[in-house]
Design a protein around this motif. Structure first.
Motif, PDB file in Angstrom:
ATOM      1  N   GLN A 111      -4.010  50.510   0.438  1.00  0.00           N
ATOM      2  CA  GLN A 111      -4.747  51.760   0.936  1.00  0.00           C
ATOM      3  C   GLN A 111      -5.571  51.494   2.335  1.00  0.00           C
ATOM      4  O   GLN A 111      -5.657  52.175   3.083  1.00  0.00           O
ATOM      5  CB  GLN A 111      -5.929  51.933  -0.116  1.00  0.00           C
ATOM      6  CG  GLN A 111      -5.505  52.417  -1.246  1.00  0.00           C
ATOM      7  CD  GLN A 111      -5.105  53.704  -1.306  1.00  0.00           C
ATOM      8  OE1 GLN A 111      -5.445  54.588  -0.664  1.00  0.00           O
ATOM      9  NE2 GLN A 111      -3.934  53.911  -2.019  1.00  0.00           N
ATOM     10  N   SER A 112      -5.425  50.063   2.821  1.00  0.00           N
ATOM     11  CA  SER A 112      -5.980  50.002   3.921  1.00  0.00           C
ATOM     12  C   SER A 112      -5.062  50.052   5.083  1.00  0.00           C
ATOM     13  O   SER A 112      -3.802  50.177   5.187  1.00  0.00           O
ATOM     14  CB  SER A 112      -6.410  48.190   3.919  1.00  0.00           C
ATOM     15  OG  SER A 112      -5.468  47.571   4.162  1.00  0.00           O
TER      16      SER A 112
ATOM     17  N   ASN B  12      -5.717  47.258  -2.700  1.00  0.00           N
ATOM     18  CA  ASN B  12      -6.609  47.415  -1.682  1.00  0.00           C
ATOM     19  C   ASN B  12      -5.520  47.206  -0.397  1.00  0.00           C
ATOM     20  O   ASN B  12      -5.858  48.222   0.614  1.00  0.00           O
ATOM     21  CB  ASN B  12      -7.561  46.184  -1.403  1.00  0.00           C
ATOM     22  CG  ASN B  12      -8.639  46.409  -0.496  1.00  0.00           C
ATOM     23  OD1 ASN B  12      -8.818  47.672   0.038  1.00  0.00           O
ATOM     24  ND2 ASN B  12      -9.272  45.271   0.002  1.00  0.00           N
ATOM     25  N   ASP B  13      -4.837  46.554  -0.175  1.00  0.00           N
ATOM     26  CA  ASP B  13      -3.616  46.352   0.759  1.00  0.00           C
ATOM     27  C   ASP B  13      -3.113  47.762   0.921  1.00  0.00           C
ATOM     28  O   ASP B  13      -2.666  48.037   2.343  1.00  0.00           O
ATOM     29  CB  ASP B  13      -2.724  45.078   0.763  1.00  0.00           C
ATOM     30  CG  ASP B  13      -3.941  43.958   0.840  1.00  0.00           C
ATOM     31  OD1 ASP B  13      -4.647  43.676   1.299  1.00  0.00           O
ATOM     32  OD2 ASP B  13      -3.000  42.748   0.177  1.00  0.00           O
TER      33      ASP B  13
ATOM     34  N   TRP C 171      -6.146  44.128  -7.910  1.00  0.00           N
ATOM     35  CA  TRP C 171      -6.886  45.100  -6.880  1.00  0.00           C
ATOM     36  C   TRP C 171      -6.587  44.677  -5.789  1.00  0.00           C
ATOM     37  O   TRP C 171      -6.484  45.644  -4.659  1.00  0.00           O
ATOM     38  CB  TRP C 171      -8.559  44.665  -7.259  1.00  0.00           C
ATOM     39  CG  TRP C 171      -8.880  43.635  -6.930  1.00  0.00           C
ATOM     40  CD1 TRP C 171      -8.854  42.539  -7.943  1.00  0.00           C
ATOM     41  CD2 TRP C 171      -9.232  42.907  -5.884  1.00  0.00           C
ATOM     42  NE1 TRP C 171      -9.589  41.297  -7.453  1.00  0.00           N
ATOM     43  CE2 TRP C 171      -9.675  41.465  -6.075  1.00  0.00           C
ATOM     44  CE3 TRP C 171      -9.544  43.400  -4.663  1.00  0.00           C
ATOM     45  CZ2 TRP C 171     -10.307  40.926  -5.180  1.00  0.00           C
ATOM     46  CZ3 TRP C 171     -10.150  42.473  -3.518  1.00  0.00           C
ATOM     47  CH2 TRP C 171     -10.434  41.259  -3.912  1.00  0.00           C
ATOM     48  N   ARG C 172      -6.202  43.419  -5.629  1.00  0.00           N
ATOM     49  CA  ARG C 172      -5.829  42.922  -3.911  1.00  0.00           C
ATOM     50  C   ARG C 172      -4.578  44.018  -3.180  1.00  0.00           C
ATOM     51  O   ARG C 172      -4.619  44.309  -2.346  1.00  0.00           O
ATOM     52  CB  ARG C 172      -5.556  41.700  -3.705  1.00  0.00           C
ATOM     53  CG  ARG C 172      -5.642  40.999  -2.492  1.00  0.00           C
ATOM     54  CD  ARG C 172      -5.694  39.644  -2.173  1.00  0.00           C
ATOM     55  NE  ARG C 172      -6.633  39.045  -2.859  1.00  0.00           N
ATOM     56  CZ  ARG C 172      -7.914  38.806  -2.082  1.00  0.00           C
ATOM     57  NH1 ARG C 172      -7.749  39.157  -0.899  1.00  0.00           N
ATOM     58  NH2 ARG C 172      -8.693  38.231  -2.737  1.00  0.00           N
TER      59      ARG C 172
END
Length: 75
Positions: free
Chosen positions: A67-68, A64-65, A60-61
């Protein structure tokens, strides 16, 4: 007499006194042109189907990176 009788009755009486209908309301059968319908073409209901198989989740990390925003405004 009731006022509603005048509201309903007067337009009916006045409309009954009209001698002819307006020409744009009356449609003669010879003047109406019926458009012809195009024949329906067969399309398969499974056209464009893509088979999808379940996969294991990714970390997930990393997701997330990706998409951020690049700057990380902290809000």
């Amino acid at each position: 007499m009731k006022p509603s009788l005048f509201v309903v009755g007067l337009p009916l009486v006045a409309g009954g006194c009209a001698s002819t209908l307006p020409p744009d309301v009356v449609a003669f059968p010879t003047a109406v042109v019926q458009p012809s319908a195009l024949p329906a073409a067969h399309r398969s209901p499974i056209t464009g189907y893509i088979a999808r198989q379940p996969v294991d989740p990714k970390p997930w990390r990393r997701q997330n990176d990706l998409q951020s925003p690049m700057n990380g405004d902290g809000s």
